[in-house]
Design a protein around this motif. Sequence first.
Motif, PDB file in Angstrom:
ATOM      1  N   HIS A   1       0.885  -1.185   0.139  1.00  0.00           N
ATOM      2  CA  HIS A   1       0.001   0.164   0.004  1.00  0.00           C
ATOM      3  C   HIS A   1       0.789   1.333   0.184  1.00  0.00           C
ATOM      4  O   HIS A   1       2.123   1.148   0.653  1.00  0.00           O
ATOM      5  CB  HIS A   1      -0.730   0.164   1.191  1.00  0.00           C
ATOM      6  N   ILE A   2       0.568   2.214  -0.761  1.00  0.00           N
ATOM      7  CA  ILE A   2       1.011   3.481  -0.918  1.00  0.00           C
ATOM      8  C   ILE A   2       0.215   4.734  -0.706  1.00  0.00           C
ATOM      9  O   ILE A   2      -1.018   4.497  -1.170  1.00  0.00           O
ATOM     10  CB  ILE A   2       1.945   3.718  -2.204  1.00  0.00           C
TER      11      ILE A   2
ATOM     12  N   GLU B   1      -1.009   8.112  -1.727  1.00  0.00           N
ATOM     13  CA  GLU B   1      -1.032   9.263  -2.762  1.00  0.00           C
ATOM     14  C   GLU B   1      -1.756  10.405  -2.668  1.00  0.00           C
ATOM     15  O   GLU B   1      -2.861  10.159  -2.272  1.00  0.00           O
ATOM     16  CB  GLU B   1      -0.987   8.315  -3.975  1.00  0.00           C
ATOM     17  N   ASP B   2      -1.192  11.416  -3.190  1.00  0.00           N
ATOM     18  CA  ASP B   2      -2.068  12.901  -3.409  1.00  0.00           C
ATOM     19  C   ASP B   2      -1.467  13.489  -4.059  1.00  0.00           C
ATOM     20  O   ASP B   2      -0.425  13.095  -5.044  1.00  0.00           O
ATOM     21  CB  ASP B   2      -2.209  13.419  -1.902  1.00  0.00           C
TER      22      ASP B   2
ATOM     23  N   THR C   1       2.550  14.255  -3.454  1.00  0.00           N
ATOM     24  CA  THR C   1       3.302  13.301  -3.356  1.00  0.00           C
ATOM     25  C   THR C   1       4.509  13.386  -4.276  1.00  0.00           C
ATOM     26  O   THR C   1       4.676  13.559  -5.571  1.00  0.00           O
ATOM     27  CB  THR C   1       2.505  11.727  -3.719  1.00  0.00           C
ATOM     28  N   ASP C   2       5.791  13.112  -3.668  1.00  0.00           N
ATOM     29  CA  ASP C   2       7.036  13.044  -4.356  1.00  0.00           C
ATOM     30  C   ASP C   2       7.430  11.759  -4.346  1.00  0.00           C
ATOM     31  O   ASP C   2       7.978  10.991  -3.762  1.00  0.00           O
ATOM     32  CB  ASP C   2       8.074  13.895  -3.475  1.00  0.00           C
ATOM     33  N   TRP C   3       7.179  10.997  -5.887  1.00  0.00           N
ATOM     34  CA  TRP C   3       7.446   9.776  -6.048  1.00  0.00           C
ATOM     35  C   TRP C   3       8.867   9.356  -5.960  1.00  0.00           C
ATOM     36  O   TRP C   3       9.107   8.151  -6.124  1.00  0.00           O
ATOM     37  CB  TRP C   3       6.567   9.221  -7.344  1.00  0.00           C
TER      38      TRP C   3
ATOM     39  N   HIS D   1       8.810   6.463  -0.566  1.00  0.00           N
ATOM     40  CA  HIS D   1       8.227   5.673  -1.539  1.00  0.00           C
ATOM     41  C   HIS D   1       9.255   4.329  -2.066  1.00  0.00           C
ATOM     42  O   HIS D   1       8.945   3.266  -2.318  1.00  0.00           O
ATOM     43  CB  HIS D   1       7.667   6.598  -2.713  1.00  0.00           C
TER      44      HIS D   1
END
Length: 101
Positions: free
Chosen positions: A18-19, A21-22, A25-27, A33
Amino acid sequence: MRLRPPDWPLPRPDAIHHIVEDFLTDWTAPNAHILPLRRFLENCLSTDLRNFFAESCFLFAFTRQKLPPFCQQGYVRMQGLVGSQELRHHAVQAGLLQDYT
């Protein structure tokens, strides 16, 4: 999946990642992450996905029966990290390599 019947259930997964996210978010954030995803994949694949210096791959080749994928793909095929005096000095200061001089 298109060839499966409509009432065919999907198989139950062995593991789920699960991650959060919005829009902000800095992927590419290493600790938020990348590190959790790498650890999840390492757990699923039962292998080490980190990058290593050539000296570490050399040591692994003599002390382990299975090399990490980075060493298999890079070091063994003579495509490892190209070292320099600055890189070696930085690695010694960080405690990643021993100083043999």
